[in-house]
Design a protein around this motif. Structure first.
Motif, PDB file in Angstrom:
ATOM      1  N   GLU A  24      92.622  46.075  78.185  1.00 33.07           N
ATOM      2  CA  GLU A  24      92.007  45.629  79.441  1.00 33.07           C
ATOM      3  C   GLU A  24      90.621  46.225  79.616  1.00 33.07           C
ATOM      4  O   GLU A  24      89.695  45.541  80.069  1.00 33.07           O
ATOM      5  CB  GLU A  24      92.894  46.010  80.624  1.00 33.07           C
ATOM      6  N   VAL A  25      90.453  47.486  79.250  1.00 34.88           N
ATOM      7  CA  VAL A  25      89.137  48.120  79.360  1.00 34.88           C
ATOM      8  C   VAL A  25      88.166  47.491  78.371  1.00 34.88           C
ATOM      9  O   VAL A  25      87.014  47.200  78.716  1.00 34.88           O
ATOM     10  CB  VAL A  25      89.243  49.643  79.139  1.00 34.88           C
ATOM     11  N   VAL A  26      88.614  47.261  77.148  1.00 36.31           N
ATOM     12  CA  VAL A  26      87.768  46.628  76.134  1.00 36.31           C
ATOM     13  C   VAL A  26      87.358  45.232  76.591  1.00 36.31           C
ATOM     14  O   VAL A  26      86.194  44.838  76.464  1.00 36.31           O
ATOM     15  CB  VAL A  26      88.488  46.575  74.768  1.00 36.31           C
ATOM     16  N   THR A  27      88.292  44.490  77.153  1.00 32.69           N
ATOM     17  CA  THR A  27      88.000  43.144  77.645  1.00 32.69           C
ATOM     18  C   THR A  27      86.951  43.192  78.749  1.00 32.69           C
ATOM     19  O   THR A  27      86.005  42.403  78.755  1.00 32.69           O
ATOM     20  CB  THR A  27      89.284  42.463  78.163  1.00 32.69           C
ATOM     21  N   PHE A  28      87.114  44.130  79.672  1.00 31.58           N
ATOM     22  CA  PHE A  28      86.134  44.263  80.747  1.00 31.58           C
ATOM     23  C   PHE A  28      84.755  44.607  80.189  1.00 31.58           C
ATOM     24  O   PHE A  28      83.752  43.989  80.552  1.00 31.58           O
ATOM     25  CB  PHE A  28      86.561  45.340  81.747  1.00 31.58           C
TER      26      PHE A  28
ATOM     27  N   THR B 266      75.144  50.408  81.466  1.00 33.90           N
ATOM     28  CA  THR B 266      74.333  50.757  80.300  1.00 33.90           C
ATOM     29  C   THR B 266      74.522  52.241  80.000  1.00 33.90           C
ATOM     30  O   THR B 266      74.494  53.078  80.905  1.00 33.90           O
ATOM     31  CB  THR B 266      72.833  50.505  80.546  1.00 33.90           C
ATOM     32  N   GLY B 267      74.760  52.549  78.752  1.00 34.22           N
ATOM     33  CA  GLY B 267      74.828  53.942  78.316  1.00 34.22           C
ATOM     34  C   GLY B 267      75.959  54.745  78.899  1.00 34.22           C
ATOM     35  O   GLY B 267      75.878  55.969  78.957  1.00 34.22           O
ATOM     36  N   ALA B 268      77.012  54.106  79.341  1.00 35.91           N
ATOM     37  CA  ALA B 268      78.133  54.832  79.938  1.00 35.91           C
ATOM     38  C   ALA B 268      79.211  55.083  78.893  1.00 35.91           C
ATOM     39  O   ALA B 268      79.438  54.273  78.013  1.00 35.91           O
ATOM     40  CB  ALA B 268      78.722  54.026  81.089  1.00 35.91           C
ATOM     41  N   THR B 269      79.871  56.202  79.043  1.00 27.86           N
ATOM     42  CA  THR B 269      81.042  56.497  78.231  1.00 27.86           C
ATOM     43  C   THR B 269      82.260  56.287  79.099  1.00 27.86           C
ATOM     44  O   THR B 269      82.369  56.895  80.186  1.00 27.86           O
ATOM     45  CB  THR B 269      81.019  57.948  77.717  1.00 27.86           C
ATOM     46  N   VAL B 270      83.167  55.436  78.681  1.00 31.28           N
ATOM     47  CA  VAL B 270      84.372  55.155  79.437  1.00 31.28           C
ATOM     48  C   VAL B 270      85.546  55.740  78.665  1.00 31.28           C
ATOM     49  O   VAL B 270      85.891  55.271  77.591  1.00 31.28           O
ATOM     50  CB  VAL B 270      84.564  53.634  79.636  1.00 31.28           C
ATOM     51  N   ALA B 271      86.135  56.773  79.210  1.00 33.68           N
ATOM     52  CA  ALA B 271      87.264  57.429  78.544  1.00 33.68           C
ATOM     53  C   ALA B 271      88.562  56.756  78.988  1.00 33.68           C
ATOM     54  O   ALA B 271      88.862  56.688  80.175  1.00 33.68           O
ATOM     55  CB  ALA B 271      87.297  58.900  78.898  1.00 33.68           C
ATOM     56  N   VAL B 272      89.294  56.256  78.028  1.00 33.35           N
ATOM     57  CA  VAL B 272      90.610  55.674  78.292  1.00 33.35           C
ATOM     58  C   VAL B 272      91.592  56.550  77.527  1.00 33.35           C
ATOM     59  O   VAL B 272      92.053  56.217  76.452  1.00 33.35           O
ATOM     60  CB  VAL B 272      90.678  54.204  77.803  1.00 33.35           C
ATOM     61  N   ASP B 273      91.837  57.733  78.095  1.00 36.68           N
ATOM     62  CA  ASP B 273      92.583  58.747  77.357  1.00 36.68           C
ATOM     63  C   ASP B 273      93.670  59.435  78.171  1.00 36.68           C
ATOM     64  O   ASP B 273      94.156  60.498  77.804  1.00 36.68           O
ATOM     65  CB  ASP B 273      91.615  59.783  76.786  1.00 36.68           C
TER      66      ASP B 273
ATOM     67  N   ARG C 167      81.125  40.801  83.399  1.00 34.49           N
ATOM     68  CA  ARG C 167      81.364  41.647  84.574  1.00 34.49           C
ATOM     69  C   ARG C 167      80.836  43.062  84.372  1.00 34.49           C
ATOM     70  O   ARG C 167      80.576  43.769  85.330  1.00 34.49           O
ATOM     71  CB  ARG C 167      82.842  41.674  84.923  1.00 34.49           C
ATOM     72  N   ALA C 168      80.692  43.485  83.126  1.00 35.80           N
ATOM     73  CA  ALA C 168      80.169  44.822  82.832  1.00 35.80           C
ATOM     74  C   ALA C 168      78.688  44.763  82.475  1.00 35.80           C
ATOM     75  O   ALA C 168      78.142  45.709  81.914  1.00 35.80           O
ATOM     76  CB  ALA C 168      80.962  45.440  81.695  1.00 35.80           C
ATOM     77  N   GLY C 169      78.035  43.675  82.805  1.00 42.82           N
ATOM     78  CA  GLY C 169      76.649  43.466  82.429  1.00 42.82           C
ATOM     79  C   GLY C 169      75.666  44.484  82.969  1.00 42.82           C
ATOM     80  O   GLY C 169      74.604  44.686  82.397  1.00 42.82           O
ATOM     81  N   TYR C 170      75.998  45.160  84.049  1.00 35.46           N
ATOM     82  CA  TYR C 170      75.080  46.133  84.633  1.00 35.46           C
ATOM     83  C   TYR C 170      75.341  47.538  84.111  1.00 35.46           C
ATOM     84  O   TYR C 170      74.604  48.471  84.418  1.00 35.46           O
ATOM     85  CB  TYR C 170      75.198  46.095  86.160  1.00 35.46           C
TER      86      TYR C 170
END
Length: 54
Positions: A27-31, A41-48, A36-39
């Motif tokens: 779901e995170v990868v899809t987002f 930039t340069g963020a790290t999203v931890a799904v851990d 919808r994630a177009g804005y």
């Protein structure tokens, strides 16, 4: 690898209290790959499951 991530080697649970469901990661990868994630930039999203928060 985050230092606390090594504690999860061997199948122990994440601090959230349960192992990851592949669908949750998907779901995170899809987002992130959607418009919808177009804005973002340069963020790290931890799904851990909270490993990097401990």
């Amino acid at each position: 690898m985050h230092p606390s991530a090594s504690r999860l080697a061997g199948g122990t649970e994440a601090p959230i209290g349960c192992p990851a469901d592949p669908a949750e990661v998907a779901e995170v990868v899809t987002f992130l790959s959607s418009s919808r994630a177009g804005y973002m930039t340069g963020a790290t999203v931890a799904v851990d499951g909270g490993v990097t928060a401990v």
